[in-house]
Design an enzyme around this catalytic site. Structure first.
Site, mmCIF file in Angstrom:
data_model
loop_
_atom_site.group_PDB
_atom_site.id
_atom_site.type_symbol
_atom_site.label_atom_id
_atom_site.label_comp_id
_atom_site.label_asym_id
_atom_site.label_seq_id
_atom_site.Cartn_x
_atom_site.Cartn_y
_atom_site.Cartn_z
ATOM 1 N N ARG A 39 17.789 -2.125 2.441
ATOM 2 C CA ARG A 39 16.726 -2.881 1.760
ATOM 3 C C ARG A 39 16.612 -2.454 0.299
ATOM 4 O O ARG A 39 16.282 -3.223 -0.569
ATOM 5 C CB ARG A 39 15.389 -2.653 2.483
ATOM 6 C CG ARG A 39 14.271 -3.580 2.014
ATOM 7 C CD ARG A 39 13.003 -3.370 2.831
ATOM 8 N NE ARG A 39 12.123 -4.538 2.783
ATOM 9 C CZ ARG A 39 11.146 -4.699 1.884
ATOM 10 N NH1 ARG A 39 10.942 -3.798 0.969
ATOM 11 N NH2 ARG A 39 10.397 -5.784 1.903
ATOM 12 N N GLY A 94 2.104 -8.320 1.179
ATOM 13 C CA GLY A 94 1.691 -6.996 0.714
ATOM 14 C C GLY A 94 0.490 -6.998 -0.202
ATOM 15 O O GLY A 94 0.165 -8.010 -0.846
ATOM 16 N N SER A 141 0.818 -1.216 0.000
ATOM 17 C CA SER A 141 0.000 0.000 0.000
ATOM 18 C C SER A 141 0.852 1.266 0.000
ATOM 19 O O SER A 141 0.396 2.317 -0.444
ATOM 20 C CB SER A 141 -0.912 -0.001 1.222
ATOM 21 O OG SER A 141 -0.116 -0.080 2.394
ATOM 22 N N CYS A 150 3.949 1.331 -1.376
ATOM 23 C CA CYS A 150 5.049 1.026 -2.286
ATOM 24 C C CYS A 150 4.940 1.810 -3.596
ATOM 25 O O CYS A 150 3.857 1.897 -4.185
ATOM 26 C CB CYS A 150 5.010 -0.467 -2.587
ATOM 27 S SG CYS A 150 6.274 -0.971 -3.732
HETATM 28 P P1 IMP Z 1 0.887 -3.641 2.708
HETATM 29 O O1 IMP Z 1 0.415 -4.757 3.577
HETATM 30 O O2 IMP Z 1 0.116 -3.555 1.432
HETATM 31 O O3 IMP Z 1 0.880 -2.336 3.432
HETATM 32 O O4 IMP Z 1 2.387 -3.976 2.281
HETATM 33 C C1 IMP Z 1 3.400 -4.260 3.225
HETATM 34 C C2 IMP Z 1 4.642 -4.754 2.510
HETATM 35 O O5 IMP Z 1 5.157 -3.751 1.630
HETATM 36 C C3 IMP Z 1 5.819 -5.059 3.411
HETATM 37 O O6 IMP Z 1 5.732 -6.294 4.062
HETATM 38 C C4 IMP Z 1 7.008 -4.963 2.457
HETATM 39 O O7 IMP Z 1 7.234 -6.154 1.746
HETATM 40 C C5 IMP Z 1 6.569 -3.923 1.471
HETATM 41 N N1 IMP Z 1 7.204 -2.619 1.724
HETATM 42 C C6 IMP Z 1 7.485 -2.029 2.898
HETATM 43 N N2 IMP Z 1 7.999 -0.812 2.718
HETATM 44 C C7 IMP Z 1 8.055 -0.621 1.394
HETATM 45 C C8 IMP Z 1 8.498 0.457 0.567
HETATM 46 O O8 IMP Z 1 8.897 1.528 1.032
HETATM 47 N N3 IMP Z 1 8.439 0.254 -0.768
HETATM 48 C C9 IMP Z 1 7.990 -0.908 -1.313
HETATM 49 N N4 IMP Z 1 7.516 -1.922 -0.579
HETATM 50 C C10 IMP Z 1 7.553 -1.781 0.759
#
Ligand code: IMP
Length: 504
Positions: free
Chosen positions: A416, A352, A316, A318
């Site tokens: 990272r 993610g 979200s 990214c």
């Molecule tokens: P969400 O659950 O959709 O919010 O995605 C979380 C995941 O995004 C994390 O577990 C990471 O793999 C990935 N992520 C975390 N920080 C970043 C970023 O700054 N850019 C791209 N991916 C990220």
């Protein structure tokens, strides 16, 4: 796992799909949602009671959230924007939280003063009050100090030595005493701590009544525990210079799984790091990520990964797909990686892009053993950070580990995204920094997420995660189908506790 027609056809057309492109088909079912088994694995040897891991992000997972999530059956991955010592301290807090059996209880010497012991307790943030007291000369057990002893100490007792305050010659048990036996002894003799000693009367463990009772009375039925009845926890490391130092500190605190946390898991430094960890700690499970292509998954499996984390660009927060033009819609990425590693039986974690609870059964039906959530867990009471008031609502900060602010502040974030050596004004971010609504207690939120998963399994007729992976069949849907899936033709006046309009 069966081939999924909708995903195979998309693949032939070089089209990659994500959550909003699909819904699961319902089927004949004898399965009651309340009775499904949610047991699964995060990695080769580390099981889960529910298929949920929390993201290794500094606005999501530190010890507080990891403890609560493990109690609910999942696993937290402690982020690496902390120094190595601090990260290891978070791991220790999770591992020592339940203390079914404390492997290395914190001991005090007989000549230490009460004041010094209490100061150390505060500095190290120990949440307990029972300390075996040992002899300075030969480290044998001479007594025990417990909360009751401290309760009766006034200010004037602070200079007293442990020897003067402790209970002498406490009841002990042999080092191989089981939880069951320990509970019996504690009840029989009405004692709250039971030190375990070896033949030389040296302390080799301890049981504490509060934790033993909780486990024995099975309030801990949902807990995700290791074989010593401690909560499970994972921790992230990178591929930078300090990664191996970090690793040793985490291992010393008995971390269950190491996650090599990078934006591109199919890259040389990751293989090097994996090789070194496996050489130094062959029994430690290592989950590696992130990737989004079947060939990458196969290479990582061949290199000895114990779990594979899939997700390049779905997050979200990214911006990788926009900034670098790479990545793959998440459902196809997970399916491709799961198919490529079928014969290895290495658990895939779908990391993610999840927005609502219905995304969990979809991720599993396309091959994941577990899901990793960032935004769905950020903003809970247990996630790091304070509540912010903005536009009349309560929020918490949620930021990408590749956001400008995270990279400016932390080497872990820069590593990272392979910018460890970059000057602050030359950083190229791959994430955003923002706010997410305050969601309340993790337990309440997870009840809805797990409830949605259970319902999905009931509709499909899958009694277990394994069955859902195999049986789940999809329909590809159109934009009209998606619009129909969400509430429509109504002015919503009451928010539901489990609905997020998401990215419609
Ligand atoms: P969400 O659950 O959709 O919010 O995605 C979380 C995941 O995004 C994390 O577990 C990471 O793999 C990935 N992520 C975390 N920080 C970043 C970023 O700054 N850019 C791209 N991916 C990220």
């Amino acid at each position: 796992m069966r081939e999924k027609q909708a995903l195979e056809i998309a693949k032939q057309e070089c089209t990659a799909l994500t959550f909003n492109d699909l819904r699961l088909r319902t089927g004949y079912s004898k399965v009651m949602p309340a009775n499904v088994s949610l047991k699964t694995k995060f990695s080769r040897n580390v099981s889960l009671e529910i298929p949920v891991a929390s993201a290794a992000m500094d606005t999501v997972t530190e010890s507080r959230l990891a403890i609560e999530l493990a109690k609910l059956g999942g696993i937290g991955v402690i982020h690496k924007n902390l120094g190595p010592e601090e990260q290891a301290r978070h791991v220790a807090r999770v591992k020592n939280h339940l203390n079914g059996r404390i492997r290395t209880p914190i001991r005090v010497y007989e000549d230490e003063t009460i004041g010094d012991i209490l100061k150390r307790r505060e500095e190290k943030e120990y949440g307990f009050h029972s300390f075996p007291v040992i002899s300075r000369a030969d480290s044998t057990l001479v007594g025990i100090i417990t909360a009751t002893d401290f309760d009766f100490c006034g200010k004037e007792d602070m200079p007293k030595k442990a020897l003067e305050v402790m209970t002498r010659g406490p009841r002990t048990a042999k080092s191989d005493t089981t939880l069951n036996d320990a509970y019996g002894i504690m009840r029989e003799f009405k004692i709250k701590s039971l030190p375990l000693v070896d033949a030389q009367n040296r302390v080799v463990g301890m049981y504490v009544l509060k934790d033993v009772k909780r486990i024995m009375e099975r309030s801990a039925l949902t807990y995700n525990l290791d074989n010593q009845q401690r909560l499970r926890v994972a921790a992230a490391i990178g591929t930078d210079k300090e990664a191996l130092e970090r690793l040793e500190k985490l291992v010393a605190e008995c971390v269950d799984v190491i996650v090599i946390d990078t934006a591109h898991g199919d890259s040389e430094p990751v293989y090097e790091t994996l090789k070194t960890i496996k050489k130094n700690h062959p029994k430690l499970d290592v989950v590696v990520g992130n990737i989004s292509v079947g060939d990458s998954a196969k290479r990582l499996a061949d290199a000895g990964a114990d779990g594979i984390k899939v997700g390049q660009g779905p997050g979200s927060i990214c911006t990788t797909r926009i900034i670098a033009g790479v990545g793959r819609p998440q459902v196809s990425a997970v399916y491709d990686c799961a198919r490529a590693t079928e014969s290895y039986e290495i658990p895939i974690c779908a990391d993610g892009g999840l927005v609502n609870s219905g995304d969990i059964p979809i991720a599993i039906a396309c091959g994941a053993y577990s899901v990793m959530m960032g935004s769905m867990l950020a903003g809970t009471e247990e996630s790091p950070g304070d509540i912010v008031f903005y536009k009349g609502r309560q929020w918490k900060r949620y930021r990408g580990m590749g956001s400008l602010s995270a990279m400016e502040q932390n080497k872990g974030s820069r590593d990272r995204y392979l910018q460890e050596e970059s000057a602050k004004d030359r950083l190229v971010p791959e994430g955003m920094d923002g706010l997410t609504p305050f969601k309340g207690r993790l337990e309440t939120v997870m009840h809805q997420y797990v409830g949605g998963l259970r319902k999905g399994m009931g509709y499909v007729g899958a009694a277990s995660i394994e069955e859902l992976r195999d049986k789940g069949e999809f329909d590809r849907i159109t934009h009209a189908g998606l619009a129909e899936s969400h509430p429509h033709d109504i002015e919503v006046t009451v928010e539901a506790p489990n609905y997020n309009r998401g990215r419609l």
